[in-house]
Design an enzyme around this catalytic site. Structure first.
Site, PDB file in Angstrom:
ATOM      1  N   PRO A  36      14.709  20.076  71.416  1.00 43.65           N
ATOM      2  CA  PRO A  36      13.519  19.933  70.561  1.00 43.65           C
ATOM      3  C   PRO A  36      13.285  18.462  70.221  1.00 43.65           C
ATOM      4  O   PRO A  36      13.744  17.970  69.192  1.00 43.65           O
ATOM      5  CB  PRO A  36      13.867  20.765  69.322  1.00 43.65           C
ATOM      6  CG  PRO A  36      15.367  20.714  69.263  1.00 43.65           C
ATOM      7  CD  PRO A  36      15.880  20.554  70.663  1.00 43.65           C
ATOM      8  N   GLY A  37      12.550  17.781  71.097  1.00 45.68           N
ATOM      9  CA  GLY A  37      12.242  16.365  70.889  1.00 45.68           C
ATOM     10  C   GLY A  37      10.760  16.161  70.633  1.00 45.68           C
ATOM     11  O   GLY A  37      10.094  17.028  70.043  1.00 45.68           O
ATOM     12  N   VAL A  55       8.119  16.360  72.442  1.00 37.52           N
ATOM     13  CA  VAL A  55       7.301  17.462  72.961  1.00 37.52           C
ATOM     14  C   VAL A  55       7.820  18.806  72.450  1.00 37.52           C
ATOM     15  O   VAL A  55       7.054  19.663  71.992  1.00 37.52           O
ATOM     16  CB  VAL A  55       7.315  17.443  74.510  1.00 37.52           C
ATOM     17  CG1 VAL A  55       6.729  18.728  75.078  1.00 37.52           C
ATOM     18  CG2 VAL A  55       6.558  16.221  75.028  1.00 37.52           C
ATOM     19  N   GLY A  56       9.140  19.002  72.533  1.00 40.95           N
ATOM     20  CA  GLY A  56       9.715  20.309  72.186  1.00 40.95           C
ATOM     21  C   GLY A  56       9.411  20.748  70.769  1.00 40.95           C
ATOM     22  O   GLY A  56       9.115  21.926  70.530  1.00 40.95           O
ATOM     23  N   LYS A  74      -0.821  14.547  87.467  1.00 37.77           N
ATOM     24  CA  LYS A  74      -0.021  14.048  86.333  1.00 37.77           C
ATOM     25  C   LYS A  74       1.083  13.117  86.820  1.00 37.77           C
ATOM     26  O   LYS A  74       1.334  12.062  86.212  1.00 37.77           O
ATOM     27  CB  LYS A  74       0.571  15.238  85.562  1.00 37.77           C
ATOM     28  CG  LYS A  74       1.423  14.842  84.357  1.00 37.77           C
ATOM     29  CD  LYS A  74       0.586  14.314  83.210  1.00 37.77           C
ATOM     30  CE  LYS A  74       1.371  13.549  82.139  1.00 37.77           C
ATOM     31  NZ  LYS A  74       2.303  14.334  81.362  1.00 37.77           N
ATOM     32  N   GLU A 122      13.403   8.071  82.973  1.00 33.94           N
ATOM     33  CA  GLU A 122      13.217   9.184  83.920  1.00 33.94           C
ATOM     34  C   GLU A 122      12.761   8.662  85.291  1.00 33.94           C
ATOM     35  O   GLU A 122      11.958   9.298  85.959  1.00 33.94           O
ATOM     36  CB  GLU A 122      12.175  10.166  83.358  1.00 33.94           C
ATOM     37  CG  GLU A 122      12.690  11.033  82.235  1.00 33.94           C
ATOM     38  CD  GLU A 122      11.666  12.084  81.799  1.00 33.94           C
ATOM     39  OE1 GLU A 122      10.513  11.714  81.492  1.00 33.94           O
ATOM     40  OE2 GLU A 122      12.017  13.259  81.765  1.00 33.94           O
TER      41      GLU A 122
HETATM   42  N1  LIG Z   1       6.665  12.435  74.704  1.00 34.12           N
HETATM   43  C1  LIG Z   1       5.541  12.520  75.381  1.00 34.12           C
HETATM   44  O1  LIG Z   1       4.502  11.995  74.944  1.00 34.12           O
HETATM   45  C2  LIG Z   1       5.491  13.299  76.676  1.00 34.12           C
HETATM   46  C3  LIG Z   1       4.249  13.670  77.187  1.00 34.12           C
HETATM   47  C4  LIG Z   1       4.217  14.423  78.345  1.00 34.12           C
HETATM   48  C5  LIG Z   1       5.374  14.782  78.965  1.00 34.12           C
HETATM   49  N2  LIG Z   1       6.578  14.394  78.456  1.00 34.12           N
HETATM   50  C6  LIG Z   1       7.798  14.824  79.148  1.00 34.12           C
HETATM   51  O2  LIG Z   1       8.393  15.816  78.338  1.00 34.12           O
HETATM   52  C7  LIG Z   1       9.825  15.771  78.506  1.00 34.12           C
HETATM   53  C8  LIG Z   1      10.466  15.624  77.149  1.00 34.12           C
HETATM   54  O3  LIG Z   1      10.086  14.341  76.643  1.00 34.12           O
HETATM   55  P1  LIG Z   1      10.186  13.964  75.100  1.00 34.12           P
HETATM   56  O4  LIG Z   1       9.378  12.736  74.927  1.00 34.12           O
HETATM   57  O5  LIG Z   1       9.905  15.147  74.241  1.00 34.12           O
HETATM   58  O6  LIG Z   1      11.731  13.581  75.011  1.00 34.12           O
HETATM   59  P2  LIG Z   1      12.567  13.332  73.676  1.00 34.12           P
HETATM   60  O7  LIG Z   1      11.694  13.061  72.509  1.00 34.12           O
HETATM   61  O8  LIG Z   1      13.602  12.323  74.050  1.00 34.12           O
HETATM   62  O9  LIG Z   1      13.233  14.728  73.432  1.00 34.12           O
HETATM   63  C9  LIG Z   1      14.329  15.205  74.178  1.00 34.12           C
HETATM   64  C10 LIG Z   1      15.151  15.993  73.215  1.00 34.12           C
HETATM   65  O10 LIG Z   1      16.207  16.612  73.947  1.00 34.12           O
HETATM   66  C11 LIG Z   1      17.361  16.496  73.156  1.00 34.12           C
HETATM   67  N3  LIG Z   1      18.543  16.648  73.994  1.00 34.12           N
HETATM   68  C12 LIG Z   1      18.974  15.829  74.969  1.00 34.12           C
HETATM   69  N4  LIG Z   1      20.109  16.311  75.513  1.00 34.12           N
HETATM   70  C13 LIG Z   1      20.386  17.459  74.842  1.00 34.12           C
HETATM   71  C14 LIG Z   1      21.421  18.406  74.930  1.00 34.12           C
HETATM   72  N5  LIG Z   1      22.432  18.279  75.792  1.00 34.12           N
HETATM   73  N6  LIG Z   1      21.375  19.471  74.094  1.00 34.12           N
HETATM   74  C15 LIG Z   1      20.385  19.621  73.206  1.00 34.12           C
HETATM   75  N7  LIG Z   1      19.366  18.742  73.066  1.00 34.12           N
HETATM   76  C16 LIG Z   1      19.377  17.678  73.887  1.00 34.12           C
HETATM   77  C17 LIG Z   1      17.280  15.137  72.515  1.00 34.12           C
HETATM   78  O11 LIG Z   1      18.155  15.098  71.438  1.00 34.12           O
HETATM   79  P3  LIG Z   1      18.324  13.813  70.497  1.00 34.12           P
HETATM   80  O12 LIG Z   1      17.145  13.880  69.556  1.00 34.12           O
HETATM   81  O13 LIG Z   1      19.616  14.044  69.844  1.00 34.12           O
HETATM   82  O14 LIG Z   1      18.281  12.619  71.405  1.00 34.12           O
HETATM   83  C18 LIG Z   1      15.803  15.109  72.137  1.00 34.12           C
HETATM   84  O15 LIG Z   1      15.597  15.681  70.874  1.00 34.12           O
HETATM   85  C19 LIG Z   1      10.097  14.601  79.448  1.00 34.12           C
HETATM   86  O16 LIG Z   1      10.247  15.049  80.767  1.00 34.12           O
HETATM   87  C20 LIG Z   1       8.848  13.746  79.314  1.00 34.12           C
HETATM   88  O17 LIG Z   1       8.588  12.967  80.473  1.00 34.12           O
HETATM   89  C21 LIG Z   1       6.663  13.664  77.312  1.00 34.12           C
END
Ligand SMILES: NC(=O)c1ccc[n+]([C@@H]2O[C@H](COP(=O)([O-])OP(=O)(O)OC[C@H]3O[C@@H](n4cnc5c(N)ncnc54)[C@H](OP(=O)(O)O)[C@@H]3O)[C@@H](O)[C@H]2O)c1
Length: 289
Positions: free
Chosen positions: A9-10, A12-13, A175, A256
């Site tokens: 849950p980051g 996006v999540g 995308k 990535e």
């Molecule tokens: N952000 C954007 O604007 C966006 C837009 C479109 C697509 N995307 C894509 O969406 C995907 C997610 O991106 P994001 O930006 O949401 O990433 P993010 O904010 O870094 O979120 C990833 C989450 O996963 C958690 N995590 C990592 N390893 C883990 C594990 N072993 N167990 C449990 N949790 C774990 C991280 O925990 P911690 O908080 O502890 O680090 C973090 O909360 C990527 O592929 C990205 O390219 C992102």
């Protein structure tokens, strides 16, 4: 009741977990760091509320109907224990990751579950556990299969836009092309997205896009050449905006690069298409990780 897990849950999540919980579903976030509330700051789709969170796969009691995956692509293997604990062959996994290889990436860990690769349009920055700032969008484009309808139905009463799309392959490559055009250029120049719309940044982005379009077309995507300049012009509108790869690079986190540039190069090799600029940018990013 339908059981839903959100693994990772980051930025996006949290957006999708919070809206699923807000819609009344039984949602468990599988996180590395604990939190007890969802907070989505957003102009178009704000929401906050209580969150059910576990930080150890051993705390989970049984499998889930749906698993939404929000870890970054290179974090997938590290989240394997969450995936094996939450998935059965009856589970539907929604991969919320950039790139075009999520099915192959996730399949080793999901116990035969169906993996739906989502094209994600959801600007999200995680500011602390449970709390994301949504800069726009809240959209998942899903493959053209019946299971996607059931996923879309989960969001029926929420502002998230989740839908099945017959042109999913084209959406995925469109995308990915945008991602490879801006992510590396912003990360390597330490500048915001408009750097890819003018001067030398535009020329590099143009080469990246032209290569990615050729590969996407060979894979079956419908990508017209005139879109290249349209995309490059569009990057000029993102004043002040940047990419998550730029943010990761600035913070010293891994990028990535393999899920994006590596994916273009691997697909290109299948079709005998040269992609020297995508390869070089990917290698520069890898060297900096
Ligand atoms: N952000 C954007 O604007 C966006 C837009 C479109 C697509 N995307 C894509 O969406 C995907 C997610 O991106 P994001 O930006 O949401 O990433 P993010 O904010 O870094 O979120 C990833 C989450 O996963 C958690 N995590 C990592 N390893 C883990 C594990 N072993 N167990 C449990 N949790 C774990 C991280 O925990 P911690 O908080 O502890 O680090 C973090 O909360 C990527 O592929 C990205 O390219 C992102």
């Amino acid at each position: 009741m339908t059981r839903i897990a959100v693994v990772g849950p980051g930025g996006v999540g949290i957006f999708f977990a919070a809206h699923l919980a807000g819609a009344g579903h039984d949602v468990v976030s599988c996180a590395r760091r604990p939190f007890d509330r969802y907070e989505v700051e957003s102009e178009s789709a704000p929401i906050s509320g209580p969150a059910a969170v576990v930080t150890d796969p051993a705390e989970l009691d049984g499998a889930f109907d749906y698993v939404f995956v929000g870890v970054k692509a290179h974090q997938t293997a590290g989240a394997a224990d969450w995936l094996t604990a939450t998935c059965t062959p009856k589970t539907v996994v929604v991969a919320m990751q950039n790139g075009v290889e999520a099915v192959a990436r996730l399949e080793p860990y999901v116990n035969g579950a169906l993996v739906l690769e989502a094209v994600v349009y959801c600007g999200g920055t995680l500011v602390e556990p449970g709390h994301t700032i949504n800069s726009g969008g809240g959209r998942l484009i899903l493959p053209d299969v019946d299971a996607s309808d059931a996923v879309a139905e989960l969001f029926a009463s929420s502002p998230a836009r989740v839908s099945r799309n017959p042109a999913h392959l084209t959406e995925k490559w469109r995308k990915l092309a945008i991602n490879v055009a801006v992510n590396g250029v912003t990360a390597l120049t330490d500048k915001h997205i408009p750097v890819a719309s003018e001067g030398p940044g535009r020329e590099v982005a143009r080469s990246i896009l032209t290569e990615a379009f050729a590969v996407g077309r060979a894979e079956g995507a419908d990508l017209a050449d005139h879109l290249v300049d349209k995309m490059l012009d569009g990057f000029a509108q993102a004043r002040g905006g940047t990419t998550s790869m730029h943010q990761d690079r600035s913070a010293g986190r891994p990028t990535e690069h393999d899920a994006l540039y590596g994916a273009v190069v691997r697909a290109a090799e299948r079709h005998g298409i040269p992609t020297p600029v995508n390869a070089a940018v990917g290698q520069l990013l890898a060297a900096g990780d």
